[in-house]
Design an enzyme around this catalytic site. Structure first.
Site, PDB file in Angstrom:
ATOM      1  N   SER A 148     -37.200   8.776  87.263  1.00  0.00           N
ATOM      2  CA  SER A 148     -37.424   7.687  88.224  1.00  0.00           C
ATOM      3  C   SER A 148     -38.624   8.018  89.094  1.00  0.00           C
ATOM      4  O   SER A 148     -39.064   9.184  89.137  1.00  0.00           O
ATOM      5  CB  SER A 148     -36.170   7.555  89.092  1.00  0.00           C
ATOM      6  OG  SER A 148     -36.419   6.815  90.270  1.00  0.00           O
ATOM      7  N   TYR A 161     -29.402   9.230  94.776  1.00  0.00           N
ATOM      8  CA  TYR A 161     -30.167   8.891  93.565  1.00  0.00           C
ATOM      9  C   TYR A 161     -31.408   9.781  93.458  1.00  0.00           C
ATOM     10  O   TYR A 161     -31.722  10.312  92.380  1.00  0.00           O
ATOM     11  CB  TYR A 161     -30.547   7.409  93.649  1.00  0.00           C
ATOM     12  CG  TYR A 161     -31.216   6.823  92.434  1.00  0.00           C
ATOM     13  CD1 TYR A 161     -30.472   6.456  91.316  1.00  0.00           C
ATOM     14  CD2 TYR A 161     -32.592   6.595  92.405  1.00  0.00           C
ATOM     15  CE1 TYR A 161     -31.088   5.891  90.205  1.00  0.00           C
ATOM     16  CE2 TYR A 161     -33.214   6.033  91.308  1.00  0.00           C
ATOM     17  CZ  TYR A 161     -32.456   5.666  90.208  1.00  0.00           C
ATOM     18  OH  TYR A 161     -33.056   5.110  89.119  1.00  0.00           O
TER      19      TYR A 161
HETATM   20  N1  NAD Z   1     -34.646  -0.558  86.824  1.00  0.00           N
HETATM   21  C1  NAD Z   1     -35.498   0.298  87.344  1.00  0.00           C
HETATM   22  O1  NAD Z   1     -36.419  -0.077  88.093  1.00  0.00           O
HETATM   23  C2  NAD Z   1     -35.389   1.767  87.030  1.00  0.00           C
HETATM   24  C3  NAD Z   1     -36.438   2.565  87.414  1.00  0.00           C
HETATM   25  C4  NAD Z   1     -36.380   3.927  87.155  1.00  0.00           C
HETATM   26  C5  NAD Z   1     -35.307   4.468  86.502  1.00  0.00           C
HETATM   27  N2  NAD Z   1     -34.301   3.673  86.120  1.00  0.00           N
HETATM   28  C6  NAD Z   1     -33.217   4.313  85.390  1.00  0.00           C
HETATM   29  O2  NAD Z   1     -33.192   3.805  84.072  1.00  0.00           O
HETATM   30  C7  NAD Z   1     -31.866   3.846  83.554  1.00  0.00           C
HETATM   31  C8  NAD Z   1     -31.468   2.463  83.097  1.00  0.00           C
HETATM   32  O3  NAD Z   1     -31.666   1.617  84.199  1.00  0.00           O
HETATM   33  P1  NAD Z   1     -31.452   0.056  84.194  1.00  0.00           P
HETATM   34  O4  NAD Z   1     -32.270  -0.483  85.301  1.00  0.00           O
HETATM   35  O5  NAD Z   1     -31.592  -0.495  82.816  1.00  0.00           O
HETATM   36  O6  NAD Z   1     -29.970   0.129  84.715  1.00  0.00           O
HETATM   37  P2  NAD Z   1     -28.776  -0.831  84.587  1.00  0.00           P
HETATM   38  O7  NAD Z   1     -27.936  -0.642  85.782  1.00  0.00           O
HETATM   39  O8  NAD Z   1     -29.334  -2.177  84.335  1.00  0.00           O
HETATM   40  O9  NAD Z   1     -28.080  -0.169  83.310  1.00  0.00           O
HETATM   41  C9  NAD Z   1     -27.491   1.116  83.362  1.00  0.00           C
HETATM   42  C10 NAD Z   1     -26.500   1.254  82.228  1.00  0.00           C
HETATM   43  O10 NAD Z   1     -25.772   2.490  82.343  1.00  0.00           O
HETATM   44  C11 NAD Z   1     -24.394   2.254  82.060  1.00  0.00           C
HETATM   45  N3  NAD Z   1     -23.567   3.268  82.717  1.00  0.00           N
HETATM   46  C12 NAD Z   1     -23.454   3.495  84.042  1.00  0.00           C
HETATM   47  N4  NAD Z   1     -22.588   4.495  84.273  1.00  0.00           N
HETATM   48  C13 NAD Z   1     -22.134   4.924  83.059  1.00  0.00           C
HETATM   49  C14 NAD Z   1     -21.244   5.938  82.633  1.00  0.00           C
HETATM   50  N5  NAD Z   1     -20.620   6.718  83.519  1.00  0.00           N
HETATM   51  N6  NAD Z   1     -21.033   6.112  81.308  1.00  0.00           N
HETATM   52  C15 NAD Z   1     -21.658   5.324  80.413  1.00  0.00           C
HETATM   53  N7  NAD Z   1     -22.521   4.336  80.756  1.00  0.00           N
HETATM   54  C16 NAD Z   1     -22.757   4.131  82.057  1.00  0.00           C
HETATM   55  C17 NAD Z   1     -24.170   0.856  82.596  1.00  0.00           C
HETATM   56  O11 NAD Z   1     -23.014   0.282  82.025  1.00  0.00           O
HETATM   57  C18 NAD Z   1     -25.450   0.152  82.193  1.00  0.00           C
HETATM   58  O12 NAD Z   1     -25.352  -0.337  80.870  1.00  0.00           O
HETATM   59  C19 NAD Z   1     -31.008   4.405  84.697  1.00  0.00           C
HETATM   60  O13 NAD Z   1     -30.861   5.786  84.537  1.00  0.00           O
HETATM   61  C20 NAD Z   1     -31.841   4.104  85.926  1.00  0.00           C
HETATM   62  O14 NAD Z   1     -31.554   4.956  86.996  1.00  0.00           O
HETATM   63  C21 NAD Z   1     -34.301   2.329  86.370  1.00  0.00           C
HETATM   64  O1  GCO Z   2     -33.766   1.309  95.288  1.00  0.00           O
HETATM   65  C1  GCO Z   2     -34.742   1.737  94.683  1.00  0.00           C
HETATM   66  O2  GCO Z   2     -35.718   2.277  95.229  1.00  0.00           O
HETATM   67  C2  GCO Z   2     -34.805   1.481  93.219  1.00  0.00           C
HETATM   68  O3  GCO Z   2     -33.603   1.066  92.694  1.00  0.00           O
HETATM   69  C3  GCO Z   2     -35.349   2.652  92.459  1.00  0.00           C
HETATM   70  O4  GCO Z   2     -34.645   3.788  92.651  1.00  0.00           O
HETATM   71  C4  GCO Z   2     -35.641   2.249  91.047  1.00  0.00           C
HETATM   72  O5  GCO Z   2     -34.540   1.726  90.402  1.00  0.00           O
HETATM   73  C5  GCO Z   2     -36.268   3.249  90.201  1.00  0.00           C
HETATM   74  O6  GCO Z   2     -35.438   4.330  89.896  1.00  0.00           O
HETATM   75  C6  GCO Z   2     -37.637   3.631  90.642  1.00  0.00           C
HETATM   76  O7  GCO Z   2     -38.268   4.383  89.673  1.00  0.00           O
END
Ligand code: NAD
Ligand code: GCO
Length: 262
Positions: A148, A161
């Site tokens: 992230s 986080y």
């Molecule tokens: N959306 C963003 O901007 C962003 C940015 C950086 C990193 N991320 C990371 O990318 C990954 C995916 O993010 P996203 O935005 O698609 O998230 P999301 O919340 O849309 O999806 C996350 C998925 O993880 C599953 N999950 C959660 N806890 C679980 C568990 N204990 N066991 C099995 N499955 C579980 C959920 O059911 C969901 O399908 C995450 O690790 C998130 O932290 C997201």
């Molecule tokens: O509240 C926040 O600042 C966001 O949810 C972030 O943490 C993003 O999801 C992502 O992980 C950034 O890279």
């Protein structure tokens, strides 16, 4: 040895992407599948695995779905054995499942802090621990940890986080250090701000965070889940065999940018 475009191909590889029911994980899975990999995903609930199976079917991707929680080591070990029997041993693990709780630190219950660490950091440890022995036995493997911006930066309300994703960056480097000798590459992908359900509350109409993020992002847009697919294919493929312990930030330039004066 000479480079060939075939080095990006994943034919014959089994890829397990955790939590890949929708969002970033789903698009990474779709990308890996287009490169030839067989897709396996999980979620912690049957209803959400069913939802994922339908979504993959609509997308024309053959996927195998399993119910298990990434924080439950016994369940994870059993599921990995089952996947090995049903589909084959895992060549590519993408630790994508994650949660966030946006709560000011002084108001955050320790139980909430622990839950975020459990899913976002202990989960990738449990998952990686479960697949590394078979990767060693077959002569190599790829682990991709979804990190992230918060692996590098802090901001208000995301202490747990940020601690988890910062830790995940170091777990990535440690797996690379400890198992690189076995031809296992462990790298991270650090998405910027991506339009998924996780960030939906921040993108609501008129939410000040929306304009803040657009101004902080040289690309001047939110990322889309498919922006992560190409980098994931690269890190899952032979083309990245000498890339280890790296976090590839896919952030539209956020980390490079000091920001504009108001
Ligand atoms: N959306 C963003 O901007 C962003 C940015 C950086 C990193 N991320 C990371 O990318 C990954 C995916 O993010 P996203 O935005 O698609 O998230 P999301 O919340 O849309 O999806 C996350 C998925 O993880 C599953 N999950 C959660 N806890 C679980 C568990 N204990 N066991 C099995 N499955 C579980 C959920 O059911 C969901 O399908 C995450 O690790 C998130 O932290 C997201
Ligand atoms: O509240 C926040 O600042 C966001 O949810 C972030 O943490 C993003 O999801 C992502 O992980 C950034 O890279």
């Amino acid at each position: 040895m000479k480079f060939s475009m075939a080095d990006y191909q994943l034919d014959g590889k089994v890829a397990l992407i955790t939590g890949a029911v929708y969002g970033i994980g789903f698009e990474i899975a779709r990308g890996l599948s287009q490169a030839g990999a067989t897709i396996v995903f999980n979620s912690s609930r049957q209803a959400s695995v069913d939802k994922g199976l339908s979504a993959y079917e609509v997308a024309g991707v053959k996927a195998h779905g399993y119910v298990f929680d990434v924080t439950d080591e016994v369940a994870v070990q059993a599921a990995i054995k089952q996947i090995e029997t049903d589909v084959g041993s895992i060549d590519i693990l993408v630790n994508n499942a994650g949660i966030i709780k946006r709560i000011p630190m002084v108001d955050m219950a320790v139980s909430d802090f622990r839950q975020v660490i459990d899913v976002d950091l202990t989960g990738p440890f449990i998952m990686s621990k479960a697949v590394i022995p078979s990767m060693i036995a077959k002569g190599g493997g790829k682990i991709i940890n979804i990190c992230s911006m918060m692996s590098e930066l802090g901001r208000e309300t995301v202490s747990a986080y940020a601690a988890a994703k910062g830790g995940l960056k170091m777990l990535t480097r440690n797996i690379a250090s400890e198992y690189g000798i076995y031809n296992i590459q462990c790298n991270g992908i650090g998405p910027g701000y991506v339009a998924t359900p996780q960030t939906a509350p921040l993108r609501e109409d008129g939410h000040p965070f929306n304009n803040f993020i657009l101004a902080k992002t040289p690309a001047n847009r939110w990322g889309q889940p498919c922006d992560l697919a190409g980098p994931a294919v690269f890190l899952a493929s032979r083309a990245s065999d000498f890339v280890n312990g790296h976090v590839l930030y896919v952030d539209g330039g956020i980390l490079a940018y000091i920001g504009k004066q108001a």
